[in-house]
Design an enzyme around this catalytic site. Structure first.
Site, PDB file in Angstrom:
ATOM      1  N   GLU A  41      81.858  -6.522  55.854  1.00 20.38           N
ATOM      2  CA  GLU A  41      82.032  -5.449  54.873  1.00 20.38           C
ATOM      3  C   GLU A  41      83.021  -4.377  55.344  1.00 20.38           C
ATOM      4  O   GLU A  41      83.453  -3.539  54.552  1.00 20.38           O
ATOM      5  CB  GLU A  41      80.700  -4.794  54.554  1.00 20.38           C
ATOM      6  N   GLU A  63      74.605 -17.068  36.738  1.00 18.61           N
ATOM      7  CA  GLU A  63      73.772 -17.373  35.581  1.00 18.61           C
ATOM      8  C   GLU A  63      74.545 -17.385  34.268  1.00 18.61           C
ATOM      9  O   GLU A  63      74.024 -17.826  33.237  1.00 18.61           O
ATOM     10  CB  GLU A  63      72.630 -16.351  35.477  1.00 18.61           C
TER      11      GLU A  63
END
Length: 297
Positions: free
Chosen positions: A113, A82
């Site tokens: 992960e 954004e």
């Protein structure tokens, strides 16, 4: 046996959640969510240090790296994405790295992960003065550990964002932004309170960094990228709100600055020329208030 992190412990307030009527179940979730802002508030002094480090890095030509896995990494990707349309941030200045890559945005990539080397590889090219913001609710994710260790080795600032006061990764970090949200409504579901806390931390971090860099004037965006009709209209609205000028005057100012909002704003607030507005902004490192001070008597 190693003690469980707070995010993995059972919540005594919700042990009968599966027996509750729907409305009461939702109230239990909502009550837990209401605990999150206070946990974030307690972490703000350390978060402020992380913001100042990031501002220094970006002003010096460096970069900020968000690093996370699972929900944490997805929140990081959303926040970073954004910043270009909202604040005109150039590509690559703040980058999010998600364990498992783009495919992990929509679907879990099992085992991603657990790779510390992958975390190191994600931030390859780190330089002294860069910032790595590692997000791990439990504070023990190997992928994040790799990135934080890499930061330490090259002299970049290492910041851990976790929900565990005893996070093992804290030893690898210069700063530990700890939002201790405690056990989840559903045990171990760290997309809930822990996830909300991390989203709030990211929102606060990126917003404060952009404000400190002069990407706003007052509480108005000044580098919004007009990539669609809505955002073109927003530029005009921002100018009218900031200056009190009528829409036609604001449109003319934008035309005179080839659609650039900042010089149009400086032009309208000071009555100067487009060239002088741009020159003042350039000498003020793009900060509108500083540019205005240069032009006003």
């Amino acid at each position: 046996m190693t003690a469980l992190p707070p995010t993995e412990r059972r919540n005594p307030a919700t042990t009968d959640i599966d027996l509750l009527p729907t409305l009461d179940l939702l109230r239990a979730v909502n009550a837990a969510d209401a605990e999150v802002p206070a946990a974030v508030a307690r972490a703000l002094p350390v978060l402020a240090e992380a913001v100042d480090a990031a501002v220094a890095a970006l002003r010096g030509g460096g970069r900020v790296h968000y690093v996370g896995a699972g929900s944490s990494g997805r929140y990081a990707v959303l926040d970073a994405a954004e910043l270009a349309p909202t604040y005109g941030l150039e590509p690559g200045r703040i980058t999010a790295h998600l364990a498992g890559g783009p495919a992990a945005l929509a679907q879990a990539v099992e085992g991603a992960e657990d790779s510390e080397p992958a975390g190191r590889e994600a931030v390859a090219g780190l330089r002294p003065g860069d910032v790595v913001l590692g997000l791990a609710a439990s504070g023990r994710t190997p992928y994040v550990a790799g990135a934080l260790a890499a930061a330490r080795e090259v002299g970049a600032k290492a910041v851990l964002v976790s929900c565990n006061p005893q996070a093992p990764l804290a030893d690898l970090a210069d700063l530990h932004v700890c939002t201790d949200t405690g056990p989840e409504v559903v045990t171990g579901s760290t997309r809930m309170k822990a996830g909300s806390a991390q989203k709030l931390v990211l929102h606060g971090f990126s917003t404060a960094v952009m404000v400190r860099l002069g990407r706003t004037w007052s509480n108005l965006m000044t580098e919004v990228a007009a990539t669609n009709a809505k955002l073109v209209g927003r530029k005009l609205t921002i100018l009218t709100q900031a200056t009190g000028a009528d829409p036609d005057t604001c449109r003319a100012a934008l035309r005179s600055t080839e659609g650039e909002l900042k010089p149009a704003l400086v032009l309208l607030l000071t009555g100067t020329t487009p060239a002088a507005a741009r020159a003042a902004l350039h000498s003020a490192d793009g900060v509108v208030r500083a540019a205005l001070d240069k032009l006003r008597p």
